[in-house]
Design a protein around this motif. Structure first.
Motif, PDB file in Angstrom:
ATOM      1  N   ARG A  73      40.353  51.356  56.032  1.00 32.89           N
ATOM      2  CA  ARG A  73      39.231  52.005  55.348  1.00 32.89           C
ATOM      3  C   ARG A  73      39.562  52.175  53.870  1.00 32.89           C
ATOM      4  N   ARG A  74      39.386  51.104  53.096  1.00 29.69           N
ATOM      5  CA  ARG A  74      39.611  51.201  51.656  1.00 29.69           C
ATOM      6  C   ARG A  74      38.901  50.051  50.951  1.00 29.69           C
ATOM      7  N   VAL A  75      38.666  50.238  49.664  1.00 26.65           N
ATOM      8  CA  VAL A  75      38.064  49.199  48.844  1.00 26.65           C
ATOM      9  C   VAL A  75      39.168  48.271  48.359  1.00 26.65           C
ATOM     10  N   VAL A  76      38.949  46.969  48.463  1.00 27.06           N
ATOM     11  CA  VAL A  76      39.916  45.978  48.000  1.00 27.06           C
ATOM     12  C   VAL A  76      39.323  45.259  46.802  1.00 27.06           C
ATOM     13  N   LEU A  77      40.101  45.153  45.712  1.00 23.94           N
ATOM     14  CA  LEU A  77      39.632  44.551  44.476  1.00 23.94           C
ATOM     15  C   LEU A  77      40.341  43.229  44.237  1.00 23.94           C
ATOM     16  N   ASP A  78      39.628  42.307  43.564  1.00 28.59           N
ATOM     17  CA  ASP A  78      40.254  41.035  43.214  1.00 28.59           C
ATOM     18  C   ASP A  78      41.007  41.188  41.900  1.00 28.59           C
ATOM     19  N   GLU A  79      41.507  40.074  41.343  1.00 28.84           N
ATOM     20  CA  GLU A  79      42.310  40.127  40.120  1.00 28.84           C
ATOM     21  C   GLU A  79      41.520  40.635  38.927  1.00 28.84           C
ATOM     22  N   ALA A  80      40.200  40.437  38.956  1.00 29.49           N
ATOM     23  CA  ALA A  80      39.355  40.890  37.844  1.00 29.49           C
ATOM     24  C   ALA A  80      38.929  42.341  37.991  1.00 29.49           C
ATOM     25  N   GLY A  81      39.303  42.975  39.121  1.00 34.59           N
ATOM     26  CA  GLY A  81      38.927  44.366  39.336  1.00 34.59           C
ATOM     27  C   GLY A  81      37.596  44.546  40.031  1.00 34.59           C
ATOM     28  N   ALA A  82      36.985  43.461  40.493  1.00 31.90           N
ATOM     29  CA  ALA A  82      35.706  43.548  41.200  1.00 31.90           C
ATOM     30  C   ALA A  82      35.940  43.650  42.699  1.00 31.90           C
ATOM     31  N   PRO A  83      35.021  44.307  43.436  1.00 33.46           N
ATOM     32  CA  PRO A  83      35.165  44.389  44.893  1.00 33.46           C
ATOM     33  C   PRO A  83      35.268  42.997  45.512  1.00 33.46           C
ATOM     34  N   LEU A  84      36.171  42.842  46.442  1.00 33.17           N
ATOM     35  CA  LEU A  84      36.435  41.554  47.065  1.00 33.17           C
ATOM     36  C   LEU A  84      35.673  41.455  48.383  1.00 33.17           C
ATOM     37  N   PRO A  85      34.707  40.547  48.492  1.00 38.36           N
ATOM     38  CA  PRO A  85      33.935  40.427  49.732  1.00 38.36           C
ATOM     39  C   PRO A  85      34.813  39.974  50.896  1.00 38.36           C
ATOM     40  N   PHE A  86      34.501  40.468  52.074  1.00 37.39           N
ATOM     41  CA  PHE A  86      35.154  40.052  53.325  1.00 37.39           C
ATOM     42  C   PHE A  86      36.661  40.322  53.330  1.00 37.39           C
TER      43      PHE A  86
END
Length: 568
Positions: free
Chosen positions: A511-524
């Motif tokens: 249960r947490r938000v995962v971000l990509d390298e750019a800091g945007a939410p990472l889908p799936f």
């Protein structure tokens, strides 16, 4: 998936328990990210350094169990009172008797909850105040243990504890509880893991219990040995006073029960370990037996080649120590020689420590006594029917060469956990005669002969039966090799744990938000089940960061493209 691998005295250190197994597991599951949390056992282990780590090991955090300096934390009045309450409850649960010693059946049934609540209470205090080292060594800790030993319903042996016993037990508890003071449990540590995998029970699993308590990280515990059994054997009558043995044994039993109760899945390495877990209260529905994985390739040449071994030679391979009962083997071989005059016995192995060296000397003397007419040249094959050799010598340059030299491999132990040497012999396609100890019957599975331990006559009869029947030896050896390749390879071990990882995470989505390298939410990036309203996620489908009551919200976790692909 991010795995927090928990070890004690092993990986990633060059020397240590279960190091090779962990190395193969980590390298075999390169699709996952690993963080290593290691407890070291000695200064020498730390000085020897680490094995080379693969690139998908993101970080390694270590802490010593062998030493600890006072953290200098000075508790205020409230913190001292809180420590006294929690520690008093902990040692009270340790000292509390069961059965005839218990004050009541209800109190005995409540012991697991009392022990767990006290343990987590101490961990919360350490997290808030900065450490427990000084408190666990304090006079208050000794006095709390003394009160618990003399409380109504305490163990009878605990009533006999004197001041030296109390000091010894307090020191042992301080060492065992050092993981409570570590800073591993925040969102920059185990709190960010999808799964904690403890490579052993006991102290190695304690950080996993705390990660589960603070951050709901699921815990998987693998036991290829039984830490509780090892503790009982190590702390024998000659090692400590009765009160010390009773109290430390009770602590280890309570800790094992808490680990087994809180783990999502337990993976014993054999049925012997599984029975210990069940007797300590583990739920059978959460146990999956996963045999240790071994490298079969190094034995392939011997196992696949035509059998060119000396048909009259028996081989024993292993560490030379009293538990291997070479004395019975030598007496058995004396009986074999009466039936088969050409028979030879090659004992291949090095002594284990000073005790093993003394035992080897005793075995050499017995061999000379049993075969007095052939005692000259007792170290050379061909001069005496019994030879003592080591791997690397001219007659056994490698381990596969040692197994290849004989028609029958013999195991004569009186104490054995998981018989690694027996599996090596099976990989080599050798017929075996073994004593019925530990997991031997589980490993053999009908592909070898098994006799009672400490029974030289039965051991001799089984060896003679195989020496006289080459077709039976060939049939058993082929069946043994097929069984070993099916059940005991590295590949089956890695495949089993990969499936177990997915099973656990599917029932315990992160249960947490995962971000990509750019800091945007990472889908799936999180399991699909976490988006489905239900008992795991509550009435809303929104994915929320994991939070800890009384603590700040977990910070977002950045993921690599590999994590994104694996999550999708």
């Amino acid at each position: 998936m991010r795995i927090g691998l928990l070890t004690e005295g092993g990986y990633p250190y060059v020397s240590g328990d279960a190091g090779l197994w962990c190395e193969r597991l980590v390298r075999g599951l390169e699709q996952h990210e690993f963080d290593i949390y290691a407890l070291s056992r000695s200064r020498r282990q730390e000085e020897d350094g680490w094995v080379p780590l693969p690139p998908h090991v993101d970080r390694v955090r270590t802490a010593p169990l062998w030493t600890s300096e006072d953290d200098g934390v000075a508790y205020g009045r409230r913190a001292r009172r809180r420590f006294t309450e929690c520690y008093g409850a902990l040692v009270g649960a340790i000292c509390a008797g069961t059965g005839a010693d218990a004050a009541s059946e209800g109190a005995a049934a409540d012991l697991p909850d009392r022990f767990g609540s006290a343990l987590y209470g101490l961990a919360e205090l350490a997290r808030e105040q900065g450490g427990l080292v000084g408190a666990l060594r304090s006079d208050a800790a000794v006095h709390a243990l003394e009160r618990a030993c003399h409380a109504p319903g305490a163990l009878r042996t605990a009533h006999e504890a004197r001041l030296p016993d109390l000091l010894t037990v307090t020191a042992h508890l301080e060492r065992a509880l050092r993981p409570l003071s570590l800073d591993w449990y925040g969102d920059d540590g185990l709190g960010a893991a999808d799964l904690c995998h403890a490579a052993a029970g006991g102290s190695a699993a304690l950080p996993g219990l705390l990660a589960r308590h603070f951050s709901d990280v699921p815990l998987l515990v693998t036991e290829y040995g039984v830490p509780l059994r090892s503790h009982y054997l190590a702390l024998g009558p000659g090692a400590a006073a009765p009160a010390v043995r009773a109290l430390l044994g009770a602590f280890q039993a309570r800790l094992a029960a808490e680990v087994y109760r809180r783990a999502e899945i337990l993976t014993p390495g054999n049925a012997h370990a599984r029975r210990w877990q069940e007797r300590c209260g583990a739920d059978r529905a959460r146990i999956r037996t996963v045999h240790p994985g071994m490298d079969a390739a190094r034995f392939a040449e011997v196992g696949e080649a035509p059998d060119r071994a000396d048909p009259d030679t028996l081989i024993w391979v292993g560490r030379i120590e009293p538990a291997k009962d070479l004395i019975s083997l030598l007496h058995a071989f004396a009986e074999v020689r009466k039936e088969e005059s050409k028979a030879r016995l090659r004992i291949v192995g090095a002594p284990s420590g000073p005790e093993g060296a003394a035992y080897l000397g005793h075995c050499r003397a017995l061999a000379a006594q049993l075969f007095p007419d052939e005692a000259e040249g007792a170290h050379a094959v061909g001069d005496n029917p019994v030879s003592f050799e080591e791997i690397g010598g001219p007659e056994a340059p490698t381990l596969p060469d040692a197994y290849a030299a004989g028609a029958v491999v013999v195991l004569s132990s009186v104490v054995e956990g998981f018989p690694i040497g027996l599996i090596e012999a099976m990989f080599c396609g050798r017929a075996t005669v073994s004593t019925d100890v530990g997991a031997v019957v589980e490993v053999i599975g009908g592909t070898g002969l098994v006799v009672p331990p400490r029974n030289p006559r039965a051991l001799a009869e089984a060896c003679v039966a195989l020496l006289r029947d080459p077709e039976r030896r060939e049939r058993l050896g082929a069946a043994a090799r097929a069984r070993a390749l099916e059940l005991f390879t590295v590949e089956q071990n890695i495949s089993a744990f990969h499936g177990i990882y997915l099973e656990i995470v599917s029932h315990c989505p992160v249960r947490r938000v995962v971000l990509d390298e750019a800091g945007a939410p990472l889908p799936f990036a999180t399991p699909a089940e976490s988006h489905v309203p239900g008992r795991w996620t509550g009435p809303t489908a929104r994915v929320l960061p994991r939070t800890v009551p009384g603590w700040a919200t977990a910070s977002p976790v950045r993921a690599t493209p590999l994590a994104a692909a694996e999550g999708a």
